[in-house]
Design a protein around this motif. Structure first.
Motif, PDB file in Angstrom:
ATOM      1  N   ASP A 197       0.575  -4.949  -1.404  1.00  0.00           N
ATOM      2  CA  ASP A 197       0.636  -5.314  -2.819  1.00  0.00           C
ATOM      3  C   ASP A 197      -0.757  -5.482  -3.415  1.00  0.00           C
ATOM      4  O   ASP A 197      -1.646  -6.085  -2.808  1.00  0.00           O
ATOM      5  CB  ASP A 197       1.417  -6.616  -3.002  1.00  0.00           C
ATOM      6  CG  ASP A 197       2.912  -6.440  -2.722  1.00  0.00           C
ATOM      7  OD1 ASP A 197       3.395  -5.300  -2.829  1.00  0.00           O
ATOM      8  OD2 ASP A 197       3.575  -7.445  -2.387  1.00  0.00           O
TER       9      ASP A 197
ATOM     10  N   THR B 193       9.208   3.757  -1.361  1.00  0.00           N
ATOM     11  CA  THR B 193       8.530   4.420  -2.483  1.00  0.00           C
ATOM     12  C   THR B 193       7.545   3.476  -3.157  1.00  0.00           C
ATOM     13  O   THR B 193       7.736   2.253  -3.166  1.00  0.00           O
ATOM     14  CB  THR B 193       9.531   4.906  -3.557  1.00  0.00           C
ATOM     15  OG1 THR B 193      10.248   3.770  -4.071  1.00  0.00           O
ATOM     16  CG2 THR B 193      10.500   5.919  -2.980  1.00  0.00           C
ATOM     17  N   VAL B 194       6.490   4.064  -3.705  1.00  0.00           N
ATOM     18  CA  VAL B 194       5.548   3.345  -4.564  1.00  0.00           C
ATOM     19  C   VAL B 194       5.417   4.159  -5.848  1.00  0.00           C
ATOM     20  O   VAL B 194       5.062   5.339  -5.805  1.00  0.00           O
ATOM     21  CB  VAL B 194       4.163   3.180  -3.898  1.00  0.00           C
ATOM     22  CG1 VAL B 194       3.216   2.452  -4.849  1.00  0.00           C
ATOM     23  CG2 VAL B 194       4.277   2.417  -2.587  1.00  0.00           C
ATOM     24  N   ASP B 195       5.694   3.525  -6.992  1.00  0.00           N
ATOM     25  CA  ASP B 195       5.674   4.193  -8.303  1.00  0.00           C
ATOM     26  C   ASP B 195       4.466   3.661  -9.078  1.00  0.00           C
ATOM     27  O   ASP B 195       4.426   2.487  -9.452  1.00  0.00           O
ATOM     28  CB  ASP B 195       6.971   3.885  -9.034  1.00  0.00           C
ATOM     29  CG  ASP B 195       7.094   4.627 -10.364  1.00  0.00           C
ATOM     30  OD1 ASP B 195       6.069   5.141 -10.851  1.00  0.00           O
ATOM     31  OD2 ASP B 195       8.197   4.687 -10.913  1.00  0.00           O
TER      32      ASP B 195
ATOM     33  N   TYR C 174       3.678  -0.788   1.820  1.00  0.00           N
ATOM     34  CA  TYR C 174       2.624  -0.824   0.805  1.00  0.00           C
ATOM     35  C   TYR C 174       2.020  -2.222   0.741  1.00  0.00           C
ATOM     36  O   TYR C 174       2.733  -3.233   0.793  1.00  0.00           O
ATOM     37  CB  TYR C 174       3.204  -0.432  -0.553  1.00  0.00           C
ATOM     38  CG  TYR C 174       2.249  -0.642  -1.706  1.00  0.00           C
ATOM     39  CD1 TYR C 174       1.108   0.142  -1.856  1.00  0.00           C
ATOM     40  CD2 TYR C 174       2.482  -1.644  -2.656  1.00  0.00           C
ATOM     41  CE1 TYR C 174       0.226  -0.061  -2.904  1.00  0.00           C
ATOM     42  CE2 TYR C 174       1.615  -1.845  -3.715  1.00  0.00           C
ATOM     43  CZ  TYR C 174       0.482  -1.055  -3.833  1.00  0.00           C
ATOM     44  OH  TYR C 174      -0.387  -1.255  -4.882  1.00  0.00           O
TER      45      TYR C 174
ATOM     46  N   VAL D  95       2.348  -0.917 -11.043  1.00  0.00           N
ATOM     47  CA  VAL D  95       2.921  -0.458  -9.777  1.00  0.00           C
ATOM     48  C   VAL D  95       4.294  -1.090  -9.578  1.00  0.00           C
ATOM     49  O   VAL D  95       4.463  -2.299  -9.749  1.00  0.00           O
ATOM     50  CB  VAL D  95       2.006  -0.815  -8.591  1.00  0.00           C
ATOM     51  CG1 VAL D  95       2.665  -0.430  -7.282  1.00  0.00           C
ATOM     52  CG2 VAL D  95       0.659  -0.127  -8.729  1.00  0.00           C
ATOM     53  N   HIS D  96       5.261  -0.260  -9.222  1.00  0.00           N
ATOM     54  CA  HIS D  96       6.601  -0.727  -8.877  1.00  0.00           C
ATOM     55  C   HIS D  96       6.941  -0.154  -7.504  1.00  0.00           C
ATOM     56  O   HIS D  96       6.697   1.029  -7.242  1.00  0.00           O
ATOM     57  CB  HIS D  96       7.636  -0.288  -9.909  1.00  0.00           C
ATOM     58  CG  HIS D  96       7.412  -0.880 -11.267  1.00  0.00           C
ATOM     59  ND1 HIS D  96       7.952  -2.084 -11.669  1.00  0.00           N
ATOM     60  CD2 HIS D  96       6.676  -0.432 -12.312  1.00  0.00           C
ATOM     61  CE1 HIS D  96       7.565  -2.352 -12.910  1.00  0.00           C
ATOM     62  NE2 HIS D  96       6.781  -1.363 -13.323  1.00  0.00           N
ATOM     63  N   THR D  97       7.498  -0.994  -6.636  1.00  0.00           N
ATOM     64  CA  THR D  97       7.843  -0.553  -5.293  1.00  0.00           C
ATOM     65  C   THR D  97       9.352  -0.547  -5.093  1.00  0.00           C
ATOM     66  O   THR D  97      10.077  -1.342  -5.688  1.00  0.00           O
ATOM     67  CB  THR D  97       7.198  -1.457  -4.228  1.00  0.00           C
ATOM     68  OG1 THR D  97       7.657  -2.803  -4.419  1.00  0.00           O
ATOM     69  CG2 THR D  97       5.685  -1.431  -4.322  1.00  0.00           C
TER      70      THR D  97
END
Length: 235
Positions: A77, A96-98, A75, A90-92
């Motif tokens: 940033d 996964t990307v949340d 991902y 966004v949390h990675t």
């Protein structure tokens, strides 16, 4: 959930006002979801993955988790693009990307097709699908509904980067017969060799002439001696 903390702070007051003024709002919903991505990219390229919620109803916020193979893609940033008029977080994780998104102030709830985009970089050759592994929807009253009917993109193939090898510069070479390979310099070496030979010949010429003169003088001296001896014998 993080989304509840974000959405609750911004929507609690609005939810209470709406509950007092109008009938209960319908729970958030979607009829389907799709994940789109390019079929093929080259190692080192960046590309977009778009998640679309079709037929959304009264979505004031949502949290979506997109899963992928971290050995193939990563991902980028700060690349998430969510619907305007909201706050996004966004949390990675590993593969996964949340993405959590909620409306702000008096922004209306989302309906119809709701889409967000994430950008990835192709880090190695291989293939990976991008899956909507989890999805939760939130309405204006902070009611959370876990959604079903998750989606996945077709596999994205990452092709190896093309490595170009520099072409070596041709150099002149002399063949066994003393000539020059025509492919190595179009006769430039032959011209140089001819000049060298001409220079060498001009340097040796004086010595050759001097040696020839000595031979002539020596032969003349021998003839004189022979004639004198013959004359003496005759007397």
């Amino acid at each position: 959930m993080r989304l509840l903390a974000v959405a609750g702070a911004t929507a609690a007051g609005l939810g209470l006002a709406l509950s007092a003024a109008v009938p209960a709002i319908a729970a958030p919903a979607k009829s389907s979801a799709t994940v789109s991505a390019p079929a093929s990219v080259t190692e080192g390229d960046t590309f977009d993955v778009t998640v679309t919620l079709h037929g959304a109803v009264d979505v004031y916020g949502f949290e979506a988790v997109v899963a992928f193979d971290p050995a193939v893609a990563a991902y980028v940033d700060g690349s998430a693009v969510a619907p305007a008029g909201g706050f996004d977080s966004v949390h990675t994780g590993t593969g996964t990307v949340d993405l959590a998104s909620t409306r702000l102030g008096t922004s209306p709830a989302l309906s119809g097709d709701v889409a967000f985009t994430l950008r990835f970089s192709a880090v190695a050759a291989g293939s990976t699908a991008f899956s909507l592994s989890a999805l939760s929807l939130v309405d204006a009253a902070s009611t959370v509904t876990a959604s079903t009917n998750d989606a996945s993109s077709p596999a994205v193939t990452v092709e190896p980067a093309v490595v170009t090898t520099p072409t070596p510069t041709p150099t002149a070479s002399t063949d066994p017969a003393g000539g020059t390979d025509p492919a190595d310099g179009a006769g430039s070496t032959a011209a140089t060799s001819a000049d060298d030979l001409a220079s060498t010949g001009s340097d040796v010429l004086p010595f050759a002439l001097a040696a020839l003169a000595l031979l002539v003088v020596g032969a003349a001296a021998v003839l004189v001696v022979v004639r004198r001896r013959r004359t003496g014998d005759a007397r």
